[in-house]
Design a protein around this motif. Structure first.
Motif, PDB file in Angstrom:
ATOM      1  N   PRO A  56       0.945  -0.936   0.146  1.00 13.64           N
ATOM      2  CA  PRO A  56      -0.034   0.132   0.460  1.00 13.64           C
ATOM      3  C   PRO A  56       1.185   1.341  -0.087  1.00 13.64           C
ATOM      4  N   HIS A  57       0.606   2.221  -0.966  1.00 10.74           N
ATOM      5  CA  HIS A  57       0.775   3.476  -1.228  1.00 10.74           C
ATOM      6  C   HIS A  57      -0.239   4.595  -1.784  1.00 10.74           C
ATOM      7  N   PRO A  58      -0.047   5.594  -1.132  1.00 10.59           N
ATOM      8  CA  PRO A  58      -0.708   6.984  -1.184  1.00 10.59           C
ATOM      9  C   PRO A  58      -0.549   7.512  -2.242  1.00 10.59           C
ATOM     10  N   HIS A  59      -1.897   8.075  -2.824  1.00  9.24           N
ATOM     11  CA  HIS A  59      -1.346   9.365  -4.528  1.00  9.24           C
ATOM     12  C   HIS A  59      -2.864  10.529  -3.658  1.00  9.24           C
ATOM     13  N   ILE A  60      -2.246  11.510  -4.407  1.00  7.83           N
ATOM     14  CA  ILE A  60      -2.997  12.932  -3.985  1.00  7.83           C
ATOM     15  C   ILE A  60      -3.414  13.119  -5.740  1.00  7.83           C
ATOM     16  N   LYS A  97      -8.267  14.085  -3.137  1.00  9.79           N
ATOM     17  CA  LYS A  97      -7.900  14.325  -1.631  1.00  9.79           C
ATOM     18  C   LYS A  97      -6.988  13.719  -0.938  1.00  9.79           C
ATOM     19  N   GLY A  98      -7.236  12.009  -1.519  1.00  8.34           N
ATOM     20  CA  GLY A  98      -5.828  11.064  -0.914  1.00  8.34           C
ATOM     21  C   GLY A  98      -6.642   9.737  -1.533  1.00  8.34           C
ATOM     22  N   VAL A  99      -6.174   7.930  -1.545  1.00  6.91           N
ATOM     23  CA  VAL A  99      -6.054   7.020  -1.704  1.00  6.91           C
ATOM     24  C   VAL A  99      -5.191   6.756  -1.745  1.00  6.91           C
ATOM     25  N   VAL A 100      -5.620   5.056  -1.408  1.00  2.93           N
ATOM     26  CA  VAL A 100      -3.974   4.731  -0.799  1.00  2.93           C
ATOM     27  C   VAL A 100      -3.994   3.387  -1.442  1.00  2.93           C
ATOM     28  N   HIS A 101      -3.528   2.388  -2.362  1.00  2.00           N
ATOM     29  CA  HIS A 101      -3.845   1.367  -2.559  1.00  2.00           C
ATOM     30  C   HIS A 101      -2.501   0.135  -3.072  1.00  2.00           C
ATOM     31  N   SER A 102      -2.684  -1.129  -3.344  1.00  2.00           N
ATOM     32  CA  SER A 102      -1.383  -1.527  -3.349  1.00  2.00           C
ATOM     33  C   SER A 102      -1.640  -2.944  -4.770  1.00  2.00           C
ATOM     34  N   GLU A 103      -0.396  -3.027  -5.527  1.00  2.00           N
ATOM     35  CA  GLU A 103      -1.458  -4.076  -6.098  1.00  2.00           C
ATOM     36  C   GLU A 103       0.191  -5.438  -6.290  1.00  2.00           C
ATOM     37  N   ARG A 104      -0.825  -6.031  -6.684  1.00  2.00           N
ATOM     38  CA  ARG A 104       0.441  -7.600  -6.502  1.00  2.00           C
ATOM     39  C   ARG A 104      -0.727  -8.672  -7.385  1.00  2.00           C
ATOM     40  N   THR A 105       0.868 -10.231  -7.577  1.00  2.00           N
ATOM     41  CA  THR A 105       0.099 -10.589  -8.815  1.00  2.00           C
ATOM     42  C   THR A 105      -0.502 -11.602  -8.221  1.00  2.00           C
ATOM     43  N   PHE A 275      -3.601   8.492   6.753  1.00  2.00           N
ATOM     44  CA  PHE A 275      -4.095   7.577   5.582  1.00  2.00           C
ATOM     45  C   PHE A 275      -5.247   6.765   5.123  1.00  2.00           C
ATOM     46  N   PRO A 276      -6.089   7.250   4.333  1.00  2.00           N
ATOM     47  CA  PRO A 276      -7.046   5.135   4.987  1.00  2.00           C
ATOM     48  C   PRO A 276      -6.781   4.611   4.367  1.00  2.00           C
ATOM     49  N   LYS A 277      -6.946   2.584   5.382  1.00  2.00           N
ATOM     50  CA  LYS A 277      -6.278   2.148   5.291  1.00  2.00           C
ATOM     51  C   LYS A 277      -6.801   1.392   3.874  1.00  2.00           C
ATOM     52  N   VAL A 278      -5.350   0.378   3.686  1.00  2.00           N
ATOM     53  CA  VAL A 278      -6.618  -0.665   2.403  1.00  2.00           C
ATOM     54  C   VAL A 278      -7.173  -2.288   3.150  1.00  2.00           C
ATOM     55  N   GLU A 283       1.286  -4.363   5.273  1.00  2.00           N
ATOM     56  CA  GLU A 283       2.111  -3.152   5.257  1.00  2.00           C
ATOM     57  C   GLU A 283       1.683  -2.364   4.595  1.00  2.00           C
ATOM     58  N   PHE A 284       3.478  -1.694   3.904  1.00  2.00           N
ATOM     59  CA  PHE A 284       2.507  -0.274   3.386  1.00  2.00           C
ATOM     60  C   PHE A 284       4.479   0.601   2.888  1.00  2.00           C
ATOM     61  N   VAL A 285       4.473   1.557   2.176  1.00  2.00           N
ATOM     62  CA  VAL A 285       6.044   1.699   2.018  1.00  2.00           C
ATOM     63  C   VAL A 285       5.838   3.659   2.173  1.00  2.00           C
ATOM     64  N   PRO A 286       7.271   3.060   2.916  1.00  2.00           N
ATOM     65  CA  PRO A 286       7.328   4.483   3.121  1.00  2.00           C
ATOM     66  C   PRO A 286       7.590   5.369   2.784  1.00  2.00           C
ATOM     67  N   LEU A 287       7.573   6.642   2.875  1.00  2.00           N
ATOM     68  CA  LEU A 287       8.016   7.995   2.244  1.00  2.00           C
ATOM     69  C   LEU A 287       9.667   7.576   2.244  1.00  2.00           C
ATOM     70  N   PRO A 288       9.865   7.978   0.873  1.00  2.00           N
ATOM     71  CA  PRO A 288      11.189   7.795   0.606  1.00  2.00           C
ATOM     72  C   PRO A 288      12.057   8.980   0.394  1.00  2.00           C
ATOM     73  N   VAL A 289      13.081   9.234   1.022  1.00  2.00           N
ATOM     74  CA  VAL A 289      13.867  10.068   1.044  1.00  2.00           C
ATOM     75  C   VAL A 289      14.191  10.963  -0.047  1.00  2.00           C
TER      76      VAL A 289
END
Length: 295
Positions: A56-60, A97-105, A275-278, A283-289
């Motif tokens: 899971p990772h976010p988009h806006i 304003k914000g959504v979270v999603h995951s993409e998997r096989t 952010f809302p949860k899936v 799990e979640f992808v941390p904010l990259p540095v």
């Protein structure tokens, strides 16, 4: 298509455990109409113990468009959607304003050999809709407008083209068109396109009076109204573009906005896991540095 402004090759980029070819943005060209980001995924042959797992990772501030040529991906999001996308279909997720999603096989492919191949695209939202409520739409391949022009098959994946309109609910004037040529021919789109326009060659060859261009190249036109070119038999290309926005767009990681402040707020919100949860995902992808960004 003698009015070519830029010619770019795919550039490699990593997304988790997957290598992609990045088509947009480039330093010389940050967007084409409202299109701000395009990744070519694969083609990658994956063994039984290799799988796509993007946590899971976010988009806006954008809509994402997923279009596969081969393979399948399970999309889960914070709106409660859980769907497998297959070749030719379209997943259209508007983050607003914000959504979270995951993409998997998908589960049924996780223990067998498989192929992954497709496009992932980001389309910026108009400024007045950047904070809209998120939504998700899945369109099956057979529901997309398709037609023939001479020896070429056309398909309107998103947006509007002449009297045709895709069922994908876009929020600005744009188009994404697939063209498959079955013999050598001329494609004449003179005065049929609008705004800014790009052409991506998935396979085959496109020719102008001056040059020949091959697979994994993207051509940017100076004037979409003058778009005419020759194409070789067996070629598949994608035309995309539309009317650009008057405001600049900023990108940091998965966040797109006309406001730097909104992006900073989204970064803090993701770090605080606000952010809302899936559903069903922990799990979640941390904010990259060191994230891709534009400022």
């Amino acid at each position: 298509m003698s009015n070519i402004d830029f010619i770019f090759e795919e550039k490699a980029a990593d997304i988790g455990n997957f290598l992609v070819g990045r088509l947009l943005p480039f330093r010389q060209k940050r967007n084409i109409g409202p299109f701000v980001f395009i990744d070519h995924m694969g083609p990658k042959q994956m063994t039984a113990d290799e799988n796509l797992d993007v946590a899971p990772h976010p988009h806006i501030g954008l809509s994402t468009l997923t279009f596969l040529f081969d393979g399948a991906v399970t999309h889960k999001d914070s709106l409660g959607n859980d769907i497998v996308i297959k070749p030719g279909a379209v997943n259209w997720m508007t983050a607003g304003k914000g959504v979270v999603h995951s993409e998997r096989t998908p589960d049924y492919l996780r223990t067998v050999d498989k192929t992954m191949h497709g496009l992932q695209i980001w389309i910026a939202l108009p400024k007045h809709l950047e904070n809209m409520e998120p939504n998700f739409v899945h369109i099956e391949a057979n529901d997309l407008p398709a037609w023939k022009e001479g020896a070429a098959d056309f398909k309107l994946i998103a947006g509007e083209f002449e009297d045709k309109k895709s069922g994908v609910p876009v929020y600005s004037k744009l188009y994404m068109i697939e063209i498959k040529a079955h013999e050598d021919m001329t494609i004449n789109l003179h005065d049929r396109l609008y705004g800014e326009s790009g052409l991506y060659i998935l396979e085959g060859q496109v020719l102008t009076k001056e040059s020949a261009f091959g697979a994994k190249q993207i051509l940017i036109t100076k004037d979409a109204h003058l778009c005419t070119f020759d194409i070789k038999a067996g070629s598949t290309i994608y035309l995309f573009g539309g009317e650009p926005f008057p405001e600049e767009r900023f990108i940091y990681w998965n966040f797109v906005s006309s406001s730097r402040e909104v992006i900073e707020e989204a970064k803090l919100k993701w770090q605080a896991q606000e952010f809302p949860k899936v559903p069903g995902e922990t799990e979640f992808v941390p904010l990259p540095v060191d994230s891709f960004k534009r400022s």
